[in-house]
Design an enzyme around this catalytic site. Structure first.
Site, PDB file in Angstrom:
ATOM      1  N   ASP A  83       0.865  -1.167   0.000  1.00 54.76           N
ATOM      2  CA  ASP A  83       0.000   0.000   0.000  1.00 54.76           C
ATOM      3  C   ASP A  83       0.913   1.232   0.000  1.00 54.76           C
ATOM      4  OD1 ASP A  83      -2.445   1.495   0.331  1.00 54.76           O
ATOM      5  OD2 ASP A  83      -1.881   1.785   2.422  1.00 54.76           O
ATOM      6  N   ASP A 103      -0.112   5.253   0.929  1.00 55.21           N
ATOM      7  CA  ASP A 103      -0.281   6.240   1.989  1.00 55.21           C
ATOM      8  C   ASP A 103      -0.353   5.551   3.348  1.00 55.21           C
ATOM      9  OD1 ASP A 103      -0.415   9.060   2.362  1.00 55.21           O
ATOM     10  OD2 ASP A 103      -2.476   8.836   3.053  1.00 55.21           O
ATOM     11  N   LYS A 120      -8.829  -3.148  -2.764  1.00 54.00           N
ATOM     12  CA  LYS A 120      -8.617  -3.994  -1.589  1.00 54.00           C
ATOM     13  C   LYS A 120      -9.821  -3.878  -0.654  1.00 54.00           C
ATOM     14  CE  LYS A 120      -5.116  -1.369  -0.978  1.00 54.00           C
ATOM     15  NZ  LYS A 120      -3.935  -0.641  -0.469  1.00 54.00           N
ATOM     16  N   ASP A 132      -1.085  -0.758   6.043  1.00 49.37           N
ATOM     17  CA  ASP A 132      -1.295  -0.129   7.352  1.00 49.37           C
ATOM     18  C   ASP A 132      -2.730  -0.309   7.828  1.00 49.37           C
ATOM     19  OD1 ASP A 132      -2.193   1.746   5.273  1.00 49.37           O
ATOM     20  OD2 ASP A 132      -2.535   3.141   6.932  1.00 49.37           O
TER      21      ASP A 132
END
Length: 306
Positions: free
Chosen positions: A30, A32, A222, A247
């Site tokens: 991922d 950000d 996702k 995250d």
């Protein structure tokens, strides 16, 4: 698959960490909250990503962000120090355009979203309408009466749209009243939390359209396994030797579990060790499925082992 479950990677010995790193050939990450925050790279993240690539691992940025095209992601990543090209980027806007291309779509798309989506549609030669502000003109009755549906619309894509409005919701649902019209959602991220406010995410917009259209979309992002199929077919990866880094437990880690990938959570974004511990002892199987194999304070902590 990994022999770990919810374990702090930092608690392993250097030899164990090296063995773990050798257990995957492909890295999906991922963006950000993992490798950057807004326009700032996270400490050590560019070095880790670049070392993965230099060491011969296949690497892909997998993002639910539909507001940018792949070339725009590359421009940002290179500026922040990542040695990546367009072949390293998998975005939901790209996936949506590829999906329509692959099914032989030849009509017009009504888009709730931004130029990130429309430029990807342009790249595969698909017509589109809808982006930009669209608000009530006069009364609600006037607006409804003046709406003439485009008979060529054969799909609706819903992504992040800062101009989302009642009018757009009405138009999308009206097109989707035809069961032959394809319904695509780029992702279902609920929100973007900030210290003193909440920014509604794409999932909030998708849910609004779902409610009035009384239909569920094909979701590109996702944690939906649609991405798994694209990655397996297009990039020939072995799921057991693939690592998903994220995250968010409910998108990134769950995607990894849905695709039978190994999983690593970093604590520089949404979820952390306290969340993992809570999920691990939960009686809810959906929460248990969000427990990563391993977690780490930040991605840069891997650098000494690469």
């Amino acid at each position: 698959m990994s022999k770990y479950s919810g374990k702090n990677l930092a608690s392993l010995s250097p030899a164990e960490i090296k063995q773990w790193i050798d257990s995957f050939d492909t890295v999906l990450t991922d963006c950000d909250g993992v490798i950057w925050v807004d326009n700032n790279p996270l400490p050590g993240a560019p070095d880790v990503i670049n070392r993965f690539i230099a060491n011969g691992k296949k690497l892909f940025f997998v993002t639910n962000n539909s507001t940018k095209t792949r070339p725009e992601f590359v421009e940002k990543a290179v500026k922040l120090g990542f040695n990546v090209t367009i072949d390293n980027i998998i975005s939901t806007a790209y996936l949506a355009a590829q999906y329509l291309k692959n099914v032989g779509f030849s009509k017009t798309v009504y888009v709730i979203g931004s130029t990130g989506i429309t430029k990807e549609l342009d790249a595969v030669g698909i017509r589109h309408i809808g982006i930009g502000p669209d608000t009530l003109q006069g009364t609600l009755a006037d607006t409804v009466a003046s709406f003439v549906p485009d008979p060529d619309v054969g799909a609706v894509i819903v992504g992040f749209d800062e101009h989302f409005s009642f009018v757009k919701m009405m138009k999308a649902a009206s097109y989707l009243n035809n069961p032959d019209v394809i319904f695509i959602g780029t992702n279902t991220d609920e929100r973007f939390p900030m210290p003193d406010r909440v920014i509604p995410g794409t999932g909030s917009i998708v849910k609004a359209v779902v409610t009035c259209a009384e239909r569920n979309p094909i979701v590109m992002g996702k944690p939906n396994p649609h991405i798994c199929e694209i990655i397996r077919k297009e990039y020939d990866v072995d799921p057991a030797r693939t690592l998903m880094i994220g995250d968010r437990c409910n998108t990134d880690i769950l995607l990894g579990k849905n695709c039978d990938f190994q999983t690593l959570l970093v604590e520089t974004g949404i979820h952390n060790a306290a969340d993992i511990e809570r999920y691990a002892v939960s009686g809810d199987p959906e929460l248990k499925a969000q427990v990563p194999d391993v977690y780490l304070a930040k991605l840069g902590d891997l650098l000494p082992y690469l």
